[in-house]
Each structure stands twice: as C-alpha cells, then as structure tokens.
Design a protein around this motif. Structure first.
Motif, PDB file in Angstrom:
ATOM      1  N   GLY A   1       0.804  -1.216   0.000  1.00  0.00           N
ATOM      2  CA  GLY A   1       0.000   0.000   0.000  1.00  0.00           C
ATOM      3  C   GLY A   1       0.838   1.267   0.000  1.00  0.00           C
ATOM      4  O   GLY A   1       1.039   1.895  -1.043  1.00  0.00           O
ATOM      5  N   TYR A   2       1.353   1.625   1.162  1.00  0.00           N
ATOM      6  CA  TYR A   2       2.041   2.911   1.342  1.00  0.00           C
ATOM      7  C   TYR A   2       3.214   3.127   0.379  1.00  0.00           C
ATOM      8  O   TYR A   2       3.252   4.124  -0.351  1.00  0.00           O
ATOM      9  N   LEU A   3       4.176   2.183   0.363  1.00  0.00           N
ATOM     10  CA  LEU A   3       5.400   2.391  -0.437  1.00  0.00           C
ATOM     11  C   LEU A   3       5.133   2.488  -1.949  1.00  0.00           C
ATOM     12  O   LEU A   3       5.556   3.463  -2.573  1.00  0.00           O
TER      13      LEU A   3
ATOM     14  N   HIS B   1       2.440   3.210  -3.420  1.00  0.00           N
ATOM     15  CA  HIS B   1       1.554   4.347  -3.694  1.00  0.00           C
ATOM     16  C   HIS B   1       2.327   5.658  -3.650  1.00  0.00           C
ATOM     17  O   HIS B   1       2.182   6.518  -4.512  1.00  0.00           O
ATOM     18  N   GLU B   2       3.187   5.810  -2.613  1.00  0.00           N
ATOM     19  CA  GLU B   2       3.913   7.076  -2.423  1.00  0.00           C
ATOM     20  C   GLU B   2       5.158   7.155  -3.303  1.00  0.00           C
ATOM     21  O   GLU B   2       5.568   8.248  -3.694  1.00  0.00           O
ATOM     22  N   TYR B   3       5.796   5.996  -3.542  1.00  0.00           N
ATOM     23  CA  TYR B   3       7.059   5.981  -4.290  1.00  0.00           C
ATOM     24  C   TYR B   3       6.971   4.965  -5.423  1.00  0.00           C
ATOM     25  O   TYR B   3       7.572   3.887  -5.347  1.00  0.00           O
ATOM     26  N   PRO B   4       6.219   5.266  -6.488  1.00  0.00           N
ATOM     27  CA  PRO B   4       6.036   4.288  -7.569  1.00  0.00           C
ATOM     28  C   PRO B   4       7.324   4.105  -8.389  1.00  0.00           C
ATOM     29  O   PRO B   4       8.242   4.922  -8.307  1.00  0.00           O
ATOM     30  N   GLY B   5       7.346   2.989  -9.162  1.00  0.00           N
ATOM     31  CA  GLY B   5       8.434   2.792 -10.105  1.00  0.00           C
ATOM     32  C   GLY B   5       9.503   1.802  -9.692  1.00  0.00           C
ATOM     33  O   GLY B   5      10.510   1.671 -10.383  1.00  0.00           O
ATOM     34  N   TYR B   6       9.306   1.125  -8.530  1.00  0.00           N
ATOM     35  CA  TYR B   6      10.302   0.134  -8.120  1.00  0.00           C
ATOM     36  C   TYR B   6       9.729  -1.281  -8.289  1.00  0.00           C
ATOM     37  O   TYR B   6       8.527  -1.461  -8.474  1.00  0.00           O
ATOM     38  N   GLU B   7      10.632  -2.263  -8.173  1.00  0.00           N
ATOM     39  CA  GLU B   7      10.176  -3.648  -8.279  1.00  0.00           C
ATOM     40  C   GLU B   7       9.440  -4.065  -7.022  1.00  0.00           C
ATOM     41  O   GLU B   7       9.683  -3.525  -5.940  1.00  0.00           O
ATOM     42  N   ARG B   8       8.590  -5.080  -7.186  1.00  0.00           N
ATOM     43  CA  ARG B   8       7.782  -5.531  -6.056  1.00  0.00           C
ATOM     44  C   ARG B   8       8.662  -6.028  -4.900  1.00  0.00           C
ATOM     45  O   ARG B   8       8.381  -5.774  -3.727  1.00  0.00           O
TER      46      ARG B   8
END
Ligand SMILES: [Zn+2]
Length: 240
Positions: free
Chosen positions: A46-48, A50-57
């Motif tokens: 959720g938080y990560l 949503h706030e910091y998109p563009g990284y791998e899961r």
C-alpha cells in the motif's frame, strides 16, 4: 502502548518468548503476529508503491519487512526504557510483552512516589522522540548514491516514532500521558486515590470522544480511520 501493568512475579509469562536481557524477558503476544503481518502488508503493498512508484515488487516487500521490524524494535526500546527506569527505582520487572497496540511492562509493584511514577512514565515518550531524531539524522547522513529506499525507510521510522511518542502522551490512563498526569496530580494533592479518580475520569471522557469521532468518520466515509479510532478507544476502555 499501555504501559505498566502490575502482575504477580511469574517465571512464566504469556505469549511467545523472544530473548532475555538485564533479567527481563521480552515476549510477543500471539495477537502481535497478526499486527506484524498487517503492517508489513500495508507498507509493502500500500504505502510504499503508492507514495514511491516505479520500483520492483521485491524492493517494496524487502523495505516493508525491514521497516516493520525496525518499527517493532523501536517499540521494544520504548518499553525497555520504562523497565530500566523502574529497575533504577528499585522496582522488579519480570517481562515485557509486545501485543496488538504496543507493549506491557510487567512490574511486581507500583511506584512508591509521584516522582518515581513520573520518571517511569515520561521516559518512554522521550525515548521515542530520541529515536525519531536518530532516524531523522541517519536519513540526512545516507550517501547520495545509496538506494532511495534507505532514506524513505528512515524518514518513515522517524515519523512513526514521533507519532508513537505523541500518541503515548495523550492524557489517557493507562497510556504514558495518563500516568504523567496522574503522577503530577498525586504530587500536587498528595493523594494517590484522588489522582487515580481524576485521571480515570479524564481517560473515560477521552475514550468516549475517540469512539464518537471514529463513528463520525465512518459515517462520513472514512471507514479504516474510523475503525482504527474506535478500536483504540475500545482498547483503552477495556484496559483502564
Ligand atoms: Zn510507554
């Protein structure tokens, strides 16, 4: 985050045994595992993202897991600060149990003076504020070429420790703030009984207000926030 509970000296405490240090057992209540998973999940899914998109899961889940563990270590340090202050005042502490909303320090007796009560209660929030400052400093000192998630995690930990300290300072018994208030009242009037009564009344008023505001939030569409406030309010009513 309800802090000090007076229990009989028992070599066996409830919950899952973690480790022992300074003669104090650190334990996890079974409810804690559920909360741990919930926090990891809400951070990583959720938080990560949503706030910091563009990284791998995998990055989100690794950061979420490490941040959650650090958060619970912060709570453990908060509880240990109460325990160490109690021991310094000559009170025996058998165990610390982390459970759904925080921790409980199992002491074998109550504080004998308002001054002792005050120092045992206030040291917890002060420790959380110090941890907030520490994580904030680390976040500033992280080299620029490091992974951005390190700074993000440190900023988050600084923020949650700040919130933890402030939440615990609410003047609601058995939170630290309620204990601080009770100690000051005890100091001023010289009567523990009267201080107990006043702090319990204030606590009751506060919890009713929390539950009421939670209800209003649900009606106005904020289900999670409302349920959170109501469950904190219910928890305080049960434990006070
Ligand atoms: Zn505390």
């Amino acid at each position: 985050m309800a802090e000090v509970e007076i229990t009989e000296w028992r070599p066996r405490q409830p919950g899952f045994y973690l480790f022992q240090i300074f003669g104090i057992q650190a334990r996890l209540d079974w409810s804690w595992f559920l909360v741990f998973l919930l926090v990891v999940w809400s951070l990583s899914a959720g938080y990560l993202p949503h706030e910091y998109p563009g990284y791998e899961r995998l990055t989100y889940w690794t950061t979420g897991l490490i941040t959650t563990i650090s958060f619970f270590v912060s709570i453990l340090i908060h509880e240990f600060s109460h325990a160490m202050m109690a021991i310094r005042s000559g009170i025996k502490v058998s165990a610390i149990t982390l459970f759904v909303f925080g921790g409980v320090v199992h002491m074998t007796q109550d504080a004998k003076s308002p001054r002792t009560e005050l120092s045992i209660a206030i040291v917890g929030p002060l420790t959380s504020f110090a941890l907030a400052g520490l994580f904030g400093m680390i976040s500033q000192m992280v080299p620029e070429d490091s992974h951005p998630m390190i700074t993000i995690a440190c900023d988050y930990l600084a923020w949650v420790n700040l919130v933890l300290g402030m939440f615990n300072l609410m003047p609601v018994y058995p939170l630290d703030g309620g204990r601080v208030f009770r100690a000051l009242w005890w100091w001023k009037t010289g009567s523990l009984v009267r201080a107990m009564r006043v702090s319990t009344d204030i606590g009751k008023g506060f919890t009713v207000a929390l539950i009421f505001i939670g209800g209003l939030q649900i009606v106005s569409g904020s289900l999670i926030g409302g349920l959170w406030l109501i469950s904190i309010g219910m928890y305080m009513r049960i434990t006070s």
